[in-house]
Design a protein around this motif. Structure first.
Motif, PDB file in Angstrom:
ATOM      1  N   HIS A   1       0.923  -1.067  -0.051  1.00 55.14           N
ATOM      2  CA  HIS A   1      -0.048  -0.142   0.015  1.00 55.14           C
ATOM      3  C   HIS A   1       0.903   1.225   0.047  1.00 55.14           C
TER       4      HIS A   1
ATOM      5  N   CYS B   1       1.703   1.399  -3.926  1.00 54.84           N
ATOM      6  CA  CYS B   1       0.547   1.848  -4.573  1.00 54.84           C
ATOM      7  C   CYS B   1      -0.097   3.129  -4.275  1.00 54.84           C
ATOM      8  N   ASP B   2       0.103   3.437  -2.906  1.00 56.32           N
ATOM      9  CA  ASP B   2      -0.322   4.951  -2.715  1.00 56.32           C
ATOM     10  C   ASP B   2       0.593   6.154  -3.588  1.00 56.32           C
TER      11      ASP B   2
ATOM     12  N   LEU C   1      -1.990   7.048  -6.484  1.00 56.67           N
ATOM     13  CA  LEU C   1      -2.900   8.046  -6.119  1.00 56.67           C
ATOM     14  C   LEU C   1      -2.756   9.517  -6.847  1.00 56.67           C
TER      15      LEU C   1
ATOM     16  N   GLY D   1      -6.163   8.656  -8.192  1.00 50.56           N
ATOM     17  CA  GLY D   1      -7.039   8.863  -6.817  1.00 50.56           C
ATOM     18  C   GLY D   1      -7.274   7.623  -6.117  1.00 50.56           C
ATOM     19  N   THR D   2      -7.082   6.477  -6.850  1.00 51.77           N
ATOM     20  CA  THR D   2      -7.448   5.115  -6.129  1.00 51.77           C
ATOM     21  C   THR D   2      -6.927   4.122  -7.068  1.00 51.77           C
ATOM     22  N   TYR D   3      -6.879   2.828  -6.403  1.00 54.69           N
ATOM     23  CA  TYR D   3      -6.435   1.761  -7.213  1.00 54.69           C
ATOM     24  C   TYR D   3      -7.064   0.591  -6.575  1.00 54.69           C
TER      25      TYR D   3
ATOM     26  N   PRO E   1      -4.871   1.265 -11.517  1.00 60.11           N
ATOM     27  CA  PRO E   1      -5.608   2.373 -11.190  1.00 60.11           C
ATOM     28  C   PRO E   1      -7.119   2.252 -11.269  1.00 60.11           C
TER      29      PRO E   1
ATOM     30  N   ARG F   1     -10.046  -1.302   3.589  1.00 61.50           N
ATOM     31  CA  ARG F   1      -9.121  -1.121   2.647  1.00 61.50           C
ATOM     32  C   ARG F   1      -9.067  -2.271   1.667  1.00 61.50           C
TER      33      ARG F   1
END
Length: 232
Positions: free
Chosen positions: A70, A73-74, A78, A82-84, A202, A226
Motif C-alpha cells: 500500500h 501503490c499510494d 494516487l 486517486g485510487t487503485y 488504477p 481497505r
C-alpha cells in the motif's frame, strides 16, 4: 524490477501454501483457451489458480494488507488516479519440462497504453512472490531491465536480453507493467516453480477478475475497508 527480500515470513508462506494446496492439486495443468497463442502463453504444464481471496485466509487478511504494497501503490497510483484496486491474483506453478513463456508487458491488457510508451501512466504494478526457490533451471521469471523506458512498446525484446529473477522462497519481485518479462523455462526433471502474482491497477481501469461476483458477501464482510475497496 526490484527483488524485495523476505517479503513474506516463512510462517506466512507455509500457511499460504497449505491453504492453496487442495484447490491447486484439483487443477489440471495447461490451458482450456481455444486460442492457440493464448494457450501457449498459459503454458502446457503450468497451473494457474485464481480467486485466491476465497481460497486463502492468509492471502486476504495478511498479504493484501502488506504495508509495503500500500505504501508503494499510494505513491504511484494516487497522484494520477486517486485510487487503485487489484486486477488479478494467481498462483502460478510451472512444472518440469516447460518452455519459456513469451515475453510481454502487463499493460498489454489495455491496448492504448502500448502506444503511449514510457510516457504513459503507470497502469499495473505486479508483486510476484516466490513460494518456492526461484532458480534459472526451474523457471525463474525473466525480465529485461530498462525495457520500461524503451520508446517502442511493440518491441518486447528477445530472450537473450533477459535476466532471471533468482529468489529465495518468500522473496518478491516487484515490477512495472511497462517492463518486458516472462516465465522462464523449467528444465528440471521433477521441480515445480511456484509463485503468487498479484497485480494492482488504477481505479479508472477494469481488472481481470470480477471480485464482487467471486467473493461471497459473508467473506467480504470480514475484510478490512481497505481490502474491500481494492476488491471493488
Amino acid at each position: 524490477g526490484v527483488i524485495v527480500k523476505n517479503f513474506l515470513t516463512k510462517e506466512e508462506m507455509n500457511r499460504f501454501n497449505t491453504e492453496i494446496e487442495p484447490p491447486l492439486q484439483a487443477l489440471r495443468p495447461g490451458s482450456t483457451h481455444e486460442n492457440d497463442m493464448v494457450a501457449a502463453f498459459h503454458g502446457s504444464n503450468t497451473k494457474r489458480l485464481t480467486n485466491l481471496v476465497t481460497h486463502s485466509v492468509t492471502f486476504r487478511n495478511e498479504i493484501l494488507e502488506h504495508r509495503l504494497v500500500h505504501e508503494i501503490c499510494d505513491q504511484i497510483f494516487l497522484p494520477e488516479s486517486g485510487t487503485y484496486w487489484m486486477t488479478t491474483a494467481q498462483v502460478i506453478e510451472i512444472g518440469p519440462h516447460s518452455q519459456a513463456q513469451m515475453l510481454h508487458r502487463d499493460l498489454e491488457n489495455w491496448f492504448p497504453f502500448i502506444g503511449m510508451g514510457p510516457d504513459g501512466p503507470e497502469v499495473t504494478l505486479n508483486f510476484l512472490i516466490a513460494l518456492t526457490d526461484f532458480t534459472e533451471e526451474n523457471g525463474a521469471t525473466r525480465v529485461i531491465p530498462g525495457s520500461n523506458h524503451w520508446s517502442d512498446f511493440e518491441d518486447r525484446g528477445t530472450p537473450e536480453q533477459t535476466i532471471p529473477a533468482v529468489m529465495k522462497a518468500g522473496d518478491a519481485l516487484l515490477f512495472s507493467g511497462k517492463t518486458a518479462h516472462g516465465g522462464g523455462a523449467n528444465r528440471t526433471a521433477g521441480e515445480y516453480r511456484r509463485a503468487v502474482s498479484f497485480a494492482l491497477n488504477p481505479g479508472f481501469l477494469t481488472g481481470e477478475e470480477a471480485y464482487p461476483f467471486l467473493v461471497d458477501l459473508a467473506t467480504a464482510k470480514t475484510l478490512s475497508p481497505r481490502v474491500q475497496r481494492i476488491l471493488g
